[in-house]
Motif scaffolding. Structure first.
Motif, short mmCIF file in Angstrom:
data_model
loop_
_atom_site.label_atom_id
_atom_site.label_comp_id
_atom_site.label_asym_id
_atom_site.label_seq_id
_atom_site.Cartn_x
_atom_site.Cartn_y
_atom_site.Cartn_z
N GLN A 508 0.86 -1.18 0.00
CA GLN A 508 0.00 0.00 0.00
C GLN A 508 0.90 1.23 0.00
O GLN A 508 1.41 1.63 1.04
CB GLN A 508 -0.92 0.03 1.23
CG GLN A 508 -1.77 1.29 1.38
CD GLN A 508 -3.08 1.23 0.64
OE1 GLN A 508 -3.61 0.16 0.39
NE2 GLN A 508 -3.63 2.38 0.29
N GLY A 509 1.13 1.82 -1.17
CA GLY A 509 1.96 3.01 -1.26
C GLY A 509 1.18 4.25 -0.84
O GLY A 509 -0.06 4.27 -0.85
N GLU A 512 -1.99 5.77 -2.85
CA GLU A 512 -2.49 4.85 -3.89
C GLU A 512 -3.98 4.56 -3.75
O GLU A 512 -4.64 4.26 -4.75
CB GLU A 512 -1.71 3.54 -3.84
CG GLU A 512 -0.33 3.63 -4.44
CD GLU A 512 0.37 2.27 -4.47
OE1 GLU A 512 1.10 2.01 -5.44
OE2 GLU A 512 0.17 1.48 -3.53
N ASN A 515 -6.05 1.85 -5.77
CA ASN A 515 -5.17 1.32 -6.80
C ASN A 515 -3.98 0.55 -6.23
O ASN A 515 -3.13 0.09 -6.98
CB ASN A 515 -4.65 2.45 -7.68
CG ASN A 515 -5.75 3.05 -8.54
OD1 ASN A 515 -6.56 2.33 -9.11
ND2 ASN A 515 -5.77 4.38 -8.61
N SER A 516 -3.93 0.39 -4.92
CA SER A 516 -2.81 -0.33 -4.33
C SER A 516 -2.96 -1.83 -4.56
O SER A 516 -4.05 -2.34 -4.85
CB SER A 516 -2.74 -0.05 -2.83
OG SER A 516 -3.86 -0.61 -2.17
N LYS A 520 -6.59 -3.68 -5.13
CA LYS A 520 -7.05 -4.00 -6.48
C LYS A 520 -6.80 -5.45 -6.90
O LYS A 520 -7.28 -5.90 -7.93
CB LYS A 520 -6.40 -3.06 -7.49
CG LYS A 520 -4.94 -3.31 -7.77
CD LYS A 520 -4.41 -2.34 -8.83
CE LYS A 520 -2.95 -2.61 -9.15
NZ LYS A 520 -2.42 -1.68 -10.17
#
Length: 562
Positions: A508-509, A512, A515-516, A520
């Motif tokens: 998990q950036g 994000e 969209n991490s 996703k």
């Protein structure tokens, strides 16, 4: 505070630790726990008005903080906190209006003490010095002060200390004659010239709170004219030996002394190893001595699976009498690296870690007893973890004691998150403070085998931080090989690092959202981070792999106390 897993620290082990810590305490030590006179110095006038010469009127109990003594000002909308606030809606929005009113103030950002104070406060106590025992000098020991301390004995200023990580020690030699004396201590918890960063977990209200006070051991002890002031132990597993580095102060004339070293397993009824004796000519002043001590044919190794500990007894003899002695715990272990792997005793080790951010809701400051830390580390081990990172702070010695016994690998940081207004390498006082603080940390805790990793602190700022941290890592790699070093938690990844502590290998950036990887993709356990770290030829420990929103279970409310 939510109750942690119900784990019982072995009573025999706890007694063993306590015995070790008190074995060489002199019966003449003066215990300073208990009632102290007290005054708040909100106008900063105490120094100019010589408060150390007057009798303070209020009362507090130490060890403790102003908050635990119900001292300070009521929390309101004008309270001057320490730490950044990203969403200021509580101060302005209508839906928060009921929680800004006197009698119903509820701050949403962090732990809210009943009372709060940031500034100078004065603590005072009378002591009686005995006729015998203190002829050669004395030392005041404050295990943990928050933050800056200044000490007077009667009307004489002794000095100032400003460590956030280690004990404040004051040499009182020549100031404590037999009879009654008054100790006055001014504690200032403001961030002033030394800006470690407002969100550093060593000082911020985000975590342990920016408390004012003194905790842990608090005493005066007699000093001897010839004494061991430092004992550092450097184990070499391959050669089955330990290098002992001693610092000895000799305030008398030049003399001949005997130094005895003897190691033993730290367990009941264990046999001592060989008594190694050296005869040394002491000059007046400071003497430095190195002795290589053999650990026998088959010394026990320390790691997470078998955290076997040794004790080294260093004894200083003048003639037939014992002049001084010290007992230090250590473990036979060596950290190293090979390509992308960290090795412990030449075997690969995988760090499975979590973060310790100094969150102690019942007190607002960290515990200084071993049992509390043993409970924390035992819970972590129950979840399969072997590693704790201390985010921009360093715990008290009790944490190292517990981690040594339980086989935990600790990353220690030098009390700083130099960002959000602070920064490194720009010539400000923080630059020297980081070196001073790291020296104090290594001197006080360097023998502990659990002290495995060290970084300056968290996510640095400053236009010259990379150059500054390059020199910092080079300095420590050249000075002390007992642990691995990295520039900082987060960044920069520099060639000088023993390992990188970077955020790229992450599910998990930052920012994000949906969209991490974890959001996703279908959950799995075969992630491959080679693309993220293939540019580096050193090991990587991932930095803060996830920070998750959690919906509360209101059934748990009854589990919280304090």
């Amino acid at each position: 505070m939510l109750n942690r897993a119900n784990k019982l620290f072995p009573i025999s082990l706890l007694i063993l630790f306590i015995g070790c810590k008190s074995m060489f305490n002199s019966k003449q030590d003066i215990d300073l726990h208990g009632k102290w006179r007290f005054a708040i110095d909100e106008k900063d006038e105490g120094v100019d008005h010589k408060w150390y010469e007057k009798k303070l009127e209020e009362e507090v109990i130490l060890p403790g903080s102003m908050a635990t003594n119900d001292k300070g000002k009521e929390v309101d909308i004008n309270t001057s906190w320490t730490g950044g606030i990203n969403d200021s809606a509580w101060f302005t929005e209508e839906e928060y209006a009921p929680y800004r009113k006197a009698g119903n103030v509820k701050v949403p950002y962090w732990l809210q003490p009943i009372k709060y104070y940031k500034g100078a406060a004065w603590y005072q106590k009378d002591v009686d010095i005995p006729e015998k025992g203190y002829e050669d000098g004395a030392e005041l020991f404050i295990e943990r002060s928050h933050w800056e301390s200044t000490v007077w004995i009667d009307n004489k200023k002794v000095g100032m200390r400003n460590s956030l990580a280690t004990a404040h020690r004051y040499d009182l030699t020549g100031l404590l004659t037999p009879g009654k004396h008054t100790i006055t201590i001014r504690i200032d918890n403001r961030v002033k010239d030394i800006d470690v960063g407002p969100n550093s977990h060593s000082i911020s209200d985000h975590t342990q709170t920016n408390w004012n006070g003194m905790i842990g051991e608090l005493y005066i002890k007699p000093l001897k004219s010839t004494r061991i002031t430092d004992l550092q132990l450097f184990p070499n597993v391959q050669k089955k030996e330990v290098l002992a580095r001693l610092k000895i102060i000799n305030k008398g004339t030049a003399r001949k002394v005997q130094v005895h070293l003897q190691a033993a397993l730290k367990q009941k009824d264990s046999k001592n190893l060989k008594d190694l004796t050296r005869e040394v000519n002491m000059v007046e002043g400071e003497n430095l001595l190195e002795i290589m001590y053999p650990m026998g044919k088959d010394p026990a190794i320390w790691d997470e699976f078998n955290p076997t500990l040794y004790e080294m007894n260093a004894q200083l003899n003048i003639g037939d009498s014992i002049a001084d002695e010290q007992l230090k715990v250590f473990g036979m272990r060596n950290f190293s690296t090979k390509d992308k792997q960290i090795l412990l005793n030449d075997k690969p080790v995988f760090f499975r870690g979590t973060l310790e951010s100094a969150i102690f809701p019942k007190t607002g400051f960290p515990p200084t007893d071993i049992a509390s830390w043993a409970e924390i580390f035992s819970t972590c081990k129950d979840y399969g973890l072997n590693h704790i990172r201390f985010h921009s702070w360093c715990p008290p010695e009790a944490a190292f004691d517990a981690a040594d016994s339980l086989g935990m690998y600790l990353q220690i940081e030098c009390s700083s998150w130099a960002n959000q207004g602070s920064g490194l390498g720009d010539g400000k006082p923080i630059d020297q403070f980081i070196y001073d603080e790291s020296e104090r940390i290594v001197n006080d805790y360097g023998n502990h085998p659990s002290f495995s990793l060290m970084a300056y602190g968290n996510e640095p700022g400053g236009k010259n931080h990379k150059q500054y941290l390059t020199e910092f890592v080079k300095y420590w790699k050249g000075k002390d090989n007992r642990r691995l070093y990295t520039s900082a938690a987060g960044w920069p990844a520099i060639p000088e690092n023993d390992y990188n502590d970077i955020p790229e290998p992450r599910i998990q950036g930052w920012g994000e959202g949906l969209n991490s990887i974890i959001n996703k993709e279908i959950p799995r356990s075969n992630y491959d981070w080679l693309e993220d770290i293939k540019q580096f030829n050193i090991p990587t420990i991932s930095h803060e792999i996830g920070q998750w929103c959690v919906y509360p279970d209101f059934k748990e409310i009854k589990e919280y106390t304090g």
